[in-house]
Design an enzyme around this catalytic site. Structure first.
Site, PDB file in Angstrom:
ATOM      1  N   HIS A  66     -62.335 -42.527  46.173  1.00  0.00           N
ATOM      2  CA  HIS A  66     -61.886 -41.612  45.120  1.00  0.00           C
ATOM      3  C   HIS A  66     -61.268 -40.376  45.723  1.00  0.00           C
ATOM      4  CE1 HIS A  66     -63.497 -43.761  41.753  1.00  0.00           C
ATOM      5  NE2 HIS A  66     -64.596 -43.979  42.431  1.00  0.00           N
ATOM      6  N   CYS A  77     -39.573 -43.270  77.952  1.00  0.00           N
ATOM      7  CA  CYS A  77     -39.513 -44.685  78.263  1.00  0.00           C
ATOM      8  C   CYS A  77     -40.510 -45.463  77.427  1.00  0.00           C
ATOM      9  CB  CYS A  77     -39.849 -44.953  79.729  1.00  0.00           C
ATOM     10  SG  CYS A  77     -38.708 -44.197  80.836  1.00  0.00           S
TER      11      CYS A  77
END
Lengths: 649, 314
Positions: free
Chosen positions: B103, B139
């Site tokens: 909730h 990279c």
């Protein structure tokens, strides 16, 4: 080291034969991904010592310097009055609900707490349980009298409210060599286990590091799963019309939904034992005598597989009868079945069918212990422990007579959290409902009073009750303390738990005696039954409602103060800064600039139509918009009326 | 709880091992004494699939599921003794999938009925996770952005899918139901992507999510984190520039990347096309004053009619 892939057509691999391998899809291709080996690689064998470093997980047991440890996960309460409390099975396997952990360490006493903390965290990660809550000193204690002597290196902690479910069983099973894929552990159908009245999984670790004696140094791990199940009659398809009095028959497949597919190949032995306890055996012998069926000894003749009372579906490989020279009562019988000759194609399924109704009771501990709360309200109360004698305490052996008086020794160990502030000076003793002086009954007592938020209150008592006493009771008064708002659990209104007290009877031995047999030495469980251990029983967990604060108060306070501030500052600013009618003037001038002369005309017209006093140039756009709509309506109706008149008039 | 377990099971089935998953469940529903089917949790009232299975490993349960532990897991700041299975242990190459159910409301999530986690705290924690991966060289494969999908928009409610009257509770919410229905058709070797979906049917949105999840899962071993505490409302997060390495093994990934970029724009703007992303039908807005134009007030009508007759007869 290599990886091999094989295709198994066994029942465990094909979901019980439901998903067979379809060889029409051959050739099969296996792809591997993410293969990761936990290892320590060395170049020379002389470098092997670095593999004993403590950061490798396999060294953790050694890292924690644990000499002995027992961890149990239990859900449900062991019903001593129905399931017995005297035999080694109940005595060793009836555990308190939740998690119980005790450990003996091999380190100096000042370091034990640190090692305990690390152990609890590691176990919580390993078993998917909140054992890490045991790290705080308010949850564990250091008993001395009631456990075997450990010179201050023993720590004991329990979590009474811990839920036990599949996620705790999974890592427990992963410690077994065949996991739950083969052997007896393949029976572990989770819904069947958790459907029972009681289930408890226990792990006992003993580490012996020998110097020169012949005992091998190593770590011994003993895992026990205890489940109490009720065979449900609808599963076996029996109707209850006629045989309402007969206790339900069961078989392994009806209880678990599975059979045992042979033994685990790595196991040295794999056996199933059917234990008929002394109450049942005695009752059966009585029934035989009553029916005057003269059979010398039903359990040793060939008819043991089907005697007059029940029938078992598999012939036992071995029958053990307990040798009992102490009590002169009936003895228990164990049927042993070896699983080795069974396999996947021929699984092992043991079943027992009852033929006549038999009623028997299991032997209980000498005193039945129960615990309850007294008092009402949120300020104070009292804890009471009551010990009632069961019929098995009559006819006590003479070995209990000490100094000419017959005495029954009872050890009580109880830990109470710090917020239940117990007053030990209010301890009252009642024997046979008469108050007695403490010195008459209590032989030794060791008390460690609680310190707020630091340590719980520990009470260990050794009692010597007179033999013929029917009941004994203790009461202890307490005050309820207050917790800080952060210390309340989210469901604080449920209440707080006082863990189970441990009652032990050291002068009684929960053990079975069998005649010497070399088969017994190969069976770990039977040799375990023959070990001497005191009779133990655990009391109930008590639920105490404490005063809880109104958890919505912080929100209420914030809301009220903010409202007050807003009102004060808002009105202050209003009074200081606002000029009356300024808003309306601004809006009107803005509107006056926008509205053209057409709309002014129209608005005057509509005002005339409506008979209202003409207002100043429109101050709001919606007003002029509505009047525009009104104009449209008028035009439309007028045109309709004109055409009507023209054509039909 | 069935929501979380469904996704957990799906993720495990598609190849992510338990060591890479952190599962936080608040309630012990499966073995609760009130559960008619012990050790079993279903997400469908036909009870065909037992989500709890045989091999579930819950890392945080009961009282351990709170905002503090959740943030500790995300940021990686644990006490020294916390074991490895309870840590996220993510590094620069990690993709993290965070699924939360429970909730919540506007700008907050609810934990255990007693605590709340603000959305900015969650955003900061997630930012911290992303930042930890952003400090390395280009990279490496970096997923330096965040894509968030919620089961309902701000101001909307998120509803459960159906009620299982045998067990007595609603078993799954609509978002998860459609997501899982999509996933059940996949297996470990599928190459699914977001761009393959073109139809804007109600389940299409969760299919998009499903495909996105599949993309995350089928790539480089990610650690995943599930929680069972609160629902996500719409977060507005600044999208980072998605840097993507030049070489990608499978062409389908590149199409996914572009779609991901596009989705970022969706979230950034406030006008989101509801039918495409979110499966819940929005509550129809109350149609306002425009309708009244068509209705005429009858008295005015009669009055004008007479007037015109009068004018006409003159």
């Amino acid at each position: 080291m290599q990886i091999e892939a094989s295709l198994w057509n066994a029942s465990w691999a094909t979901d019980g034969g439901r998903m067979q391998i379809s060889l029409s899809y051959a050739p099969f291709e296996a792809r591997y991904r993410g293969f990761d080996v936990a290892r320590c690689s060395v170049d020379k064998s002389s470098d092997m010592n670095q593999c004993y470093a403590s950061h490798y997980w396999w060294n953790e047991v050694k890292k924690f310097r644990v000499k002995e440890m027992e961890l149990s996960f239990t859900q449900g309460r062991w019903r001593y009055e129905q399931w017995g409390g005297f035999d080694p099975l109940s005595s060793n396997n009836a555990k308190p609900p939740g998690v119980e952990l005790w450990a003996v360490f091999d380190v100096p006493q000042s370091l034990v707490d640190v090692y305990w903390r690390n152990l609890t965290h590691t176990l919580s990660g390993l078993f998917c349980a909140s054992i890490n809550f045991l790290e705080s000193s308010t949850t564990y204690s250091a008993p001395e009298l009631t456990f075997k002597p450990s010179f201050g290196n023993l720590r004991y902690g329990t979590l009474p409210r811990e839920a036990v479910c599949t996620e705790n069983l999974t890592p427990w099973l992963k410690l077994l060599p065949c996991r739950d894929k083969a052997g007896l552990s393949a029976l572990m159908d989770r819904p069947s286990i958790y459907r029972g009245f009681y289930h408890s999984q226990r792990l006992r670790l003993t580490s012996s590091e020998s110097g020169s004696d012949e005992v091998d140094s190593g770590i011994g791990l003993e895992q026990t799963l205890t489940v109490v199940l009720q065979p449900s009659s609808w599963r076996t398809g029996k109707t209850y019309s006629v045989e309402t009095n007969i206790q339900p028959s069961w078989s392994i497949s009806s209880i678990f939904g599975r059979n045992i597919p042979g033994k685990c190949v790595i196991a040295k032995s794999s056996n199933v034992y059917l234990h008929l306890d002394n109450g049942l055996v005695g009752e059966l012998k009585n029934l035989e005598r009553e029916n005057a069926k003269y059979v010398a000894n039903t359990f040793e003749s060939e008819g043991f597989q089907s005697n007059h009372a029940f029938k078992i579906s598999v012939t036992p490989d071995k029958v053990f009868e307990e040798v009992d020279y102490l009590h002169g009562k009936s003895t228990s019988v164990i049927y042993g079945f070896s699983v080795e000759k069974y396999s996947d194609s021929q699984p092992f399924d043991l079943g027992l069918t009852w033929k006549i109704p038999v009623v028997w009771s299991c032997q209980q501990a000498p005193l039945h212990a129960s615990r309850f709360l007294m008092g009402s309200g949120n300020e104070r109360g009292a804890i009471a422990i009551s010990l009632e004698s069961t019929e098995s305490s009559e006819g006590l052996p003479t070995s209990h007579i000490i100094d000419g008086r017959c005495e029954l020794r009872v050890d009580i160990f109880q830990v109470v959290p710090w917020y239940i502030k117990v007053y030990f000076h209010t301890l009252q003793v009642f024997v046979d409902k008469q108050p007695r002086a403490m010195a008459d009954v209590v032989d030794k007592i060791r008390v460690s009073p609680s310190k707020d938020k630091v340590s719980p209150g520990v009470m260990e008592m050794i009692l010597k009750l007179p033999c013929g006493s029917k009941s004994a009771a203790f009461s202890l008064e307490f005050d309820k303390g207050f917790l800080h708002i952060d210390e309340y659990p989210p469901d604080a209104n449920q209440g707080f738990d006082i863990p189970s007290a441990l009652i032990s009877f050291p002068s009684f031995n929960a053990r079975m005696n069998f005649s010497e047999d070399e088969f017994l030495n190969n069976s770990p469980i039977l040799s375990k039954f023959q070990e001497t251990s005191p009779v133990l029983s655990y009391t109930e967990v008590l639920l105490i409602p404490l005063t809880t604060p109104d958890f919505s108060m912080p929100y209420n306070v914030i809301t009220i103060t903010c409202t007050v501030f807003a009102l004060y500052f808002g009105s202050l600013l209003n009074v200081l800064r606002r000029r009356v009618d300024e808003e309306e003037r601004i809006l009107r001038s803005r509107a006056g600039r926008k509205a053209g002369w057409i709309s002014q005309l129209l608005s005057r017209l509509s005002a005339k139509l409506r008979g209202r006093p003409q207002e100043q140039p429109t101050s709001s756009l919606p007003y002029s918009f509505i009047s525009f709509r009104l104009v449209l309506k008028i035009l439309l109706v007028a045109s309709i009326a004109v055409t009507w008149q023209y054509y039909f008039g | 709880m069935a929501n979380t377990l469904s996704l957990y099971r799906t993720v495990k089935r598609l190849g992510i091992p338990d060591e890479r998953i952190i599962l936080m469940l608040v309630d012990d529903m499966a073995c609760n004494a009130r559960n008619k089917y012990p050790a079993q949790v279903f997400n469908n009232e036909n009870h065909k699939l037992n989500l709890y299975g045989d091999n579930v490993e819950v890392d945080y349960h009961g009282y351990e599921v709170n905002a503090e532990n959740f943030l500790r897991v995300l940021t990686g700041r644990h006490k020294a003794a916390v074991p490895r299975s309870k840590r996220l242990l993510s590094d620069e190459g990690s993709h993290i999938l965070l699924y939360m159910t429970g909730h919540g409301g506007d700008e907050f999530l609810k934990f255990q009925d007693s605590e709340e986690l603000q959305s900015h705290d969650l955003a900061d924690a997630i930012q911290g996770v992303v930042d930890n991966g952003g400090h390395l060289s280009s990279c490496h494969t970096l997923f330096s952005g965040v894509l968030a999908i919620g089961s309902s928009m701000k101001g909307e409610n998120s509803y459960s899918h159906h009620l299982d009257s045998d067990v007595g509770v609603s078993v799954v919410d609509r978002f998860t139901f459609y997501t899982l229905a999509f996933f059940e058709k996949l297996n470990m070797y599928d190459n699914a992507s977001l761009s393959s979906q073109t139809s804007p049917d109600p389940a299409g949105a969760s299919q998009k999510l499903g495909i996105f999840l599949a993309w995350v899962l089928l790539s480089h071993n990610p650690p995943l984190c599930f929680g069972s505490t609160a629902a996500i409302q719409q977060y507005r997060m600044e999208p980072k520039t998605l840097s993507w390495p030049g070489i990608l093994p499978i062409p389908v990934y590149s199409t996914s990347v572009t779609v991901v970029l596009q989705s970022f724009h969706f979230l950034q703007s406030n006008s989101v096309n509801v039918n495409c992303i979110l499966p819940n039908r929005s509550i129809p807005k109350k149609i306002g004053g425009g309708m009244e134009v068509l209705g005429f007030s009858p008295i005015l009508l009669i009055f004008l009619f007479y007037i015109s007759i009068l004018i006409g007869s003159l």
